[in-house]
Scaffold this motif. Sequence first.
Motif, mmCIF file in Angstrom:
data_model
loop_
_atom_site.group_PDB
_atom_site.id
_atom_site.type_symbol
_atom_site.label_atom_id
_atom_site.label_comp_id
_atom_site.label_asym_id
_atom_site.label_seq_id
_atom_site.Cartn_x
_atom_site.Cartn_y
_atom_site.Cartn_z
ATOM 1 N N SER A 133 31.950 34.277 40.553
ATOM 2 C CA SER A 133 33.240 34.951 40.424
ATOM 3 C C SER A 133 33.423 35.472 39.060
ATOM 4 O O SER A 133 33.023 34.796 38.169
ATOM 5 C CB SER A 133 34.430 34.312 40.914
ATOM 6 O OG SER A 133 34.547 32.950 40.325
ATOM 7 N N MET A 174 36.029 31.927 44.780
ATOM 8 C CA MET A 174 36.965 31.714 43.520
ATOM 9 C C MET A 174 36.790 30.280 43.164
ATOM 10 O O MET A 174 36.892 29.307 43.906
ATOM 11 C CB MET A 174 38.337 32.345 43.767
ATOM 12 C CG MET A 174 39.006 32.351 42.621
ATOM 13 S SD MET A 174 38.302 33.266 41.382
ATOM 14 C CE MET A 174 39.550 33.254 39.975
ATOM 15 N N MET A 179 37.625 40.996 38.876
ATOM 16 C CA MET A 179 37.262 40.296 40.048
ATOM 17 C C MET A 179 36.751 41.809 40.895
ATOM 18 O O MET A 179 35.750 41.586 41.935
ATOM 19 C CB MET A 179 38.343 39.858 40.833
ATOM 20 C CG MET A 179 39.057 38.530 40.196
ATOM 21 S SD MET A 179 40.557 38.025 41.069
ATOM 22 C CE MET A 179 41.029 36.619 40.142
#
Length: 471
Positions: free
Chosen positions: A380, A410, A391
């Motif tokens: 991530s 995440m 992101m």
Amino acid sequence: MKPFMDENFLLQTPTAQKLYHEHAAGMPIIDYHCHLIPKMVADDHKFSSITEIWLGGDHYKWRAMRSNGVPERFCTGTDTTDWEKFEKWAETVPYTFRNPLYHWTHLELKTAFGIDKLLNPETAREIFEACNDKLQNDPTMTARGLMRRYNVETVCTTDDPVDSLEYHKAVADSGFEIKMLPTWRPDKAMAVENPAAFRAYVEKLAEVSGVEINKFQDMVDALQKRHDFFESMGCRLSDHGIEEFYAADYTQDEIDAIFNKVYGGKELSKEEIHKFKSAMLVVFGEMDYESGWTQQFHYGAIRDNNSKMFKLLGPDTGFDSIGEFTTAKSMSKFLDTLNSRGKLTKTILYNLNPCANEVIATMLGNFQDGSVAGKIQFGSGWWFLDQKDGMQKQMNALSVLGLLSRFVGMLTDSRSFLSYPRHEYFRRTLCNLVGNDIENGEVPYTGYEEARVNKMIEDICYNNAKNYFKF
């Protein structure tokens, strides 16, 4: 004009809202890479003030405060009060519009303290006192209590091979229902740039492992003993913080000689440093394979750029930045070396420079072997990239060049017990990304495909990590 940070924050469409509220929001958290202090979990630490839990050690906030003209004494100084530091942060917050710190600040106030007011100089004293009152009088506002509040299931701390892991044992023995597992971080065993520091570290390694170290193989044997110990304590991941991947050609005789040279106190050439680091990465990779661990590589940071402040404050105080390295060939060669030996374990690659997103996303496919879904992972958005834009770019690259559906999701990468809302921030961003595609007619959402999309969201938020790491 939409209200600020309501229940549909970051969720631009009805489908995104449905995906988040019905499928993402309630999933437990597996925080498989963080920098929590294990002793604080073992002691169920009670925080003295919002300043301790919020500003102590948070170099993200320190960077913003310095940029806003706040003197260092209000960031890391010892001659200022908690209120004075908090006041300076409150003065800085209105200048952080469009910085993720603004969102994180108010998500944390809302989810941990139930405070919906915006933090600014006018509200600072009221919020400071309300937070402190809750920290002092609410028995759930402790290290463990906050982990429970955010529905955390497992955390993996970051630990040196010489660490005793005594606090991990204490937590396990206490019956605490949330798993706190160690992660093997052997960076110092590769840090041969400073011969004196390296020798001191090797001597400590010899002491804790019970292996007398006089040559390179002795060090490997000592590290293996510690690796075995970490595994006995529940460790399932390693982590490596490297500037770039090292894949120089070397012979065993060369590595033996290099070890003898640096252990003897002599400076190494750049070529010798690269050879030694290359050998150590392979050694560690093979150890992880034999144990069935996942290896993580965080690469691309230039650390401690401000030498004056490094001497004053030490590392991890807000003076690091994105580096620019050409790593594709060396990364490929390193992974191929392990793969050719049949010893390439599950791997997560995190880049700090966003220009490498597509490099990483395409590298994954070279070494997937069908043995494990998503065996090689694109980590991530990390550090400077763990915000909405970073992101989205990471997930877009993975989507078009790999399988977003197999993404393990995440992590906080944080020292703070208030950082868990970063998972919410990520989940909202994910659901908005997929929801917009559905609304635009780019992804079907009826029948079988609706169930598949719903499951994909739940998988990325929790199930994939649960199945991948097998905690």
